[in-house]
Scaffold this motif. Structure first.
Motif, PDB file in Angstrom:
ATOM      1  N   ASN A   7     -15.032   9.773 -42.542  1.00  0.00           N
ATOM      2  CA  ASN A   7     -14.603   8.392 -42.753  1.00  0.00           C
ATOM      3  C   ASN A   7     -13.572   8.019 -41.695  1.00  0.00           C
ATOM      4  N   LEU A   8     -13.011   6.823 -41.780  1.00  0.00           N
ATOM      5  CA  LEU A   8     -12.059   6.355 -40.767  1.00  0.00           C
ATOM      6  C   LEU A   8     -10.757   7.142 -40.786  1.00  0.00           C
ATOM      7  N   SER A   9     -10.517   7.906 -41.853  1.00  0.00           N
ATOM      8  CA  SER A   9      -9.307   8.732 -41.932  1.00  0.00           C
ATOM      9  C   SER A   9      -9.537  10.128 -41.366  1.00  0.00           C
ATOM     10  N   GLY A  10     -10.773  10.372 -40.887  1.00  0.00           N
ATOM     11  CA  GLY A  10     -11.084  11.666 -40.304  1.00  0.00           C
ATOM     12  C   GLY A  10     -11.447  12.722 -41.319  1.00  0.00           C
ATOM     13  N   LYS A  11     -11.611  12.332 -42.583  1.00  0.00           N
ATOM     14  CA  LYS A  11     -11.947  13.295 -43.635  1.00  0.00           C
ATOM     15  C   LYS A  11     -13.446  13.262 -43.921  1.00  0.00           C
ATOM     16  N   GLU A  12     -13.983  14.408 -44.340  1.00  0.00           N
ATOM     17  CA  GLU A  12     -15.397  14.484 -44.645  1.00  0.00           C
ATOM     18  C   GLU A  12     -15.721  13.696 -45.914  1.00  0.00           C
ATOM     19  N   THR A  13     -16.816  12.971 -45.866  1.00  0.00           N
ATOM     20  CA  THR A  13     -17.228  12.151 -47.015  1.00  0.00           C
ATOM     21  C   THR A  13     -18.099  12.941 -47.985  1.00  0.00           C
ATOM     22  N   GLY A  14     -18.558  14.109 -47.534  1.00  0.00           N
ATOM     23  CA  GLY A  14     -19.469  14.892 -48.365  1.00  0.00           C
ATOM     24  C   GLY A  14     -20.921  14.676 -47.987  1.00  0.00           C
ATOM     25  N   ALA A  15     -21.173  13.587 -47.244  1.00  0.00           N
ATOM     26  CA  ALA A  15     -22.539  13.306 -46.790  1.00  0.00           C
ATOM     27  C   ALA A  15     -22.808  14.013 -45.470  1.00  0.00           C
ATOM     28  N   LYS A  16     -24.087  14.190 -45.168  1.00  0.00           N
ATOM     29  CA  LYS A  16     -24.478  14.805 -43.902  1.00  0.00           C
ATOM     30  C   LYS A  16     -25.578  13.977 -43.254  1.00  0.00           C
ATOM     31  N   VAL A  17     -25.593  14.006 -41.933  1.00  0.00           N
ATOM     32  CA  VAL A  17     -26.615  13.275 -41.171  1.00  0.00           C
ATOM     33  C   VAL A  17     -27.389  14.267 -40.320  1.00  0.00           C
ATOM     34  N   GLN A  18     -28.694  14.131 -40.348  1.00  0.00           N
ATOM     35  CA  GLN A  18     -29.555  14.991 -39.547  1.00  0.00           C
ATOM     36  C   GLN A  18     -29.759  14.349 -38.175  1.00  0.00           C
ATOM     37  N   LEU A  19     -29.272  15.003 -37.135  1.00  0.00           N
ATOM     38  CA  LEU A  19     -29.504  14.501 -35.779  1.00  0.00           C
ATOM     39  C   LEU A  19     -30.927  14.868 -35.384  1.00  0.00           C
ATOM     40  N   PRO A  20     -31.787  13.892 -35.134  1.00  0.00           N
ATOM     41  CA  PRO A  20     -33.209  14.177 -34.856  1.00  0.00           C
ATOM     42  C   PRO A  20     -33.391  15.046 -33.615  1.00  0.00           C
ATOM     43  N   GLU A  21     -34.222  16.079 -33.743  1.00  0.00           N
ATOM     44  CA  GLU A  21     -34.477  16.992 -32.633  1.00  0.00           C
ATOM     45  C   GLU A  21     -35.134  16.275 -31.458  1.00  0.00           C
ATOM     46  N   SER A  22     -35.878  15.218 -31.738  1.00  0.00           N
ATOM     47  CA  SER A  22     -36.582  14.496 -30.675  1.00  0.00           C
ATOM     48  C   SER A  22     -35.629  13.755 -29.748  1.00  0.00           C
ATOM     49  N   VAL A  23     -34.378  13.560 -30.190  1.00  0.00           N
ATOM     50  CA  VAL A  23     -33.387  12.848 -29.388  1.00  0.00           C
ATOM     51  C   VAL A  23     -32.235  13.763 -28.976  1.00  0.00           C
ATOM     52  N   PHE A  24     -31.768  14.576 -29.925  1.00  0.00           N
ATOM     53  CA  PHE A  24     -30.583  15.398 -29.690  1.00  0.00           C
ATOM     54  C   PHE A  24     -30.898  16.883 -29.491  1.00  0.00           C
ATOM     55  N   GLY A  25     -32.195  17.232 -29.489  1.00  0.00           N
ATOM     56  CA  GLY A  25     -32.537  18.644 -29.377  1.00  0.00           C
ATOM     57  C   GLY A  25     -33.581  18.945 -28.330  1.00  0.00           C
ATOM     58  N   VAL A  26     -33.691  18.080 -27.308  1.00  0.00           N
ATOM     59  CA  VAL A  26     -34.692  18.310 -26.263  1.00  0.00           C
ATOM     60  C   VAL A  26     -34.136  19.270 -25.206  1.00  0.00           C
ATOM     61  N   LYS A  27     -35.019  19.834 -24.413  1.00  0.00           N
ATOM     62  CA  LYS A  27     -34.581  20.678 -23.297  1.00  0.00           C
ATOM     63  C   LYS A  27     -34.089  19.760 -22.188  1.00  0.00           C
ATOM     64  N   PRO A  28     -32.810  19.837 -21.818  1.00  0.00           N
ATOM     65  CA  PRO A  28     -32.251  18.901 -20.831  1.00  0.00           C
ATOM     66  C   PRO A  28     -32.932  18.994 -19.468  1.00  0.00           C
ATOM     67  N   ASN A  29     -33.163  17.845 -18.875  1.00  0.00           N
ATOM     68  CA  ASN A  29     -33.745  17.750 -17.534  1.00  0.00           C
ATOM     69  C   ASN A  29     -32.648  17.265 -16.585  1.00  0.00           C
ATOM     70  N   ASP A  30     -32.068  18.196 -15.829  1.00  0.00           N
ATOM     71  CA  ASP A  30     -30.931  17.869 -14.971  1.00  0.00           C
ATOM     72  C   ASP A  30     -31.285  16.889 -13.850  1.00  0.00           C
ATOM     73  N   HIS A  31     -32.511  16.986 -13.324  1.00  0.00           N
ATOM     74  CA  HIS A  31     -32.882  16.082 -12.223  1.00  0.00           C
ATOM     75  C   HIS A  31     -33.037  14.652 -12.729  1.00  0.00           C
ATOM     76  N   ALA A  32     -33.574  14.497 -13.934  1.00  0.00           N
ATOM     77  CA  ALA A  32     -33.689  13.155 -14.521  1.00  0.00           C
ATOM     78  C   ALA A  32     -32.292  12.565 -14.734  1.00  0.00           C
ATOM     79  N   ILE A  33     -31.357  13.392 -15.200  1.00  0.00           N
ATOM     80  CA  ILE A  33     -29.971  12.943 -15.379  1.00  0.00           C
ATOM     81  C   ILE A  33     -29.385  12.492 -14.047  1.00  0.00           C
ATOM     82  N   TYR A  34     -29.615  13.297 -13.000  1.00  0.00           N
ATOM     83  CA  TYR A  34     -29.096  12.966 -11.664  1.00  0.00           C
ATOM     84  C   TYR A  34     -29.607  11.602 -11.196  1.00  0.00           C
ATOM     85  N   LEU A  35     -30.913  11.361 -11.346  1.00  0.00           N
ATOM     86  CA  LEU A  35     -31.490  10.104 -10.881  1.00  0.00           C
ATOM     87  C   LEU A  35     -30.968   8.913 -11.668  1.00  0.00           C
TER      88      LEU A  35
END
Length: 209
Positions: A7-35
C-alpha cells in the motif's frame, strides 16, 4: 513470478500479483534493447546545429593583396576558412537523426528490459497510487515509505494521473509515466520500477496485441 502488493505506506496488503511470464519472464535480447535505446536517444536530438560555410559569411569579396611578390601565401578572400571569422569546412548542418524500427523488435526490447528488472528483483507492486492534491511532499512520503528515496524510480500508472505526475515533477530521481508511454530507456534508466496492480494488467494486454 508472484510479487507481494504494497500500500502507500509501504506495508504488505496480503494480496499478491502474478507478473506474466510473457512480459516479465522472457529471455532478454540485448541487441534489441540497444537498438530501441539508440532510437529513443536519437529522437531526443533536435538536429538544429549549424555553422556557416564560406559562401554564407558576410564580408568583402575583394582580393586581399596581389597574387605575387608579397612573400606570403596566396589569398583570394577574407571569408576563407584559413582566416579568423571565415567559413567552416564541412561544418554541421541541420539534420533529422530519427530512424524507424520494427514494432515487434520494440516490443521484444521492452519485454527484455522488464524481464531484467524482474530478474534483479527491482520491481515493486502497489495496490493503487492516487493523490487528492498536487503536492511534492505526497510523492516524497510515498518513496520514503517504500525505502527508495535515494534511488532512481519509475512509476508506471495504468493511465495518466495529473496529480501524481505533477507531484513528482520536482524530484530529480523520480519519473511517472502511463503504461502506454512505457519505453526501454526509462525502464533501464531507473533503479526501481514501481507498478500498480492495474498497470501490470494494462502492460500484459498491450504486449498481447
Amino acid at each position: 513470478m508472484e510479487v507481494n502488493v504494497l500500500n502507500l505506506s509501504g506495508k504488505e496488503t496480503g494480496a499478491k500479483v502474478q507478473l506474466p511470464e510473457s512480459v516479465f519472464g522472457v529471455k532478454p535480447n540485448d541487441h534489441a534493447i540497444y537498438l530501441d535505446v539508440k532510437q529513443y536517444l536519437a529522437n531526443q536530438r533536435q538536429g538544429t546545429h549549424k555553422s556557416k560555410q564560406r559562401n554564407e559569411i558576410a564580408g568583402s569579396t575583394r582580393k586581399l593583396h596581389k597574387q605575387k611578390g608579397t612573400g606570403g601565401a596566396r589569398a583570394g578572400s577574407i571569408k576563407s576558412p584559413l582566416f579568423n571569422g571565415g567559413g567552416r569546412v564541412f561544418g554541421p548542418q541541420p539534420r533529422d537523426y530519427s530512424f524507424k524500427l520494427n514494432k515487434k523488435l520494440k516490443q521484444v526490447a521492452r519485454k527484455s528490459a522488464l524481464s531484467y528488472k524482474a530478474q534483479e528483483n527491482n520491481i515493486l507492486v502497489l495496490d493503487e497510487v492516487n493523490f487528492e492534491s498536487i503536492k511534492t511532499k505526497n510523492y516524497v512520503s510515498l518513496i520514503n515509505a517504500l525505502n527508495v528515496a535515494d534511488e532512481k524510480t519509475l512509476l508506471v500508472l495504468p493511465a495518466y494521473d495529473n496529480n501524481v505526475y505533477l507531484s513528482s515533477r520536482n524530484l530529480k530521481k523520480a519519473k511517472v509515466i502511463a503504461a502506454s508511454d512505457l519505453n526501454t530507456y526509462d525502464v533501464l534508466n531507473a533503479t526501481k520500477l514501481l507498478l500498480t496492480a492495474d498497470s501490470v494488467k494494462t502492460l500484459e494486454e498491450a504486449f498481447a496485441k
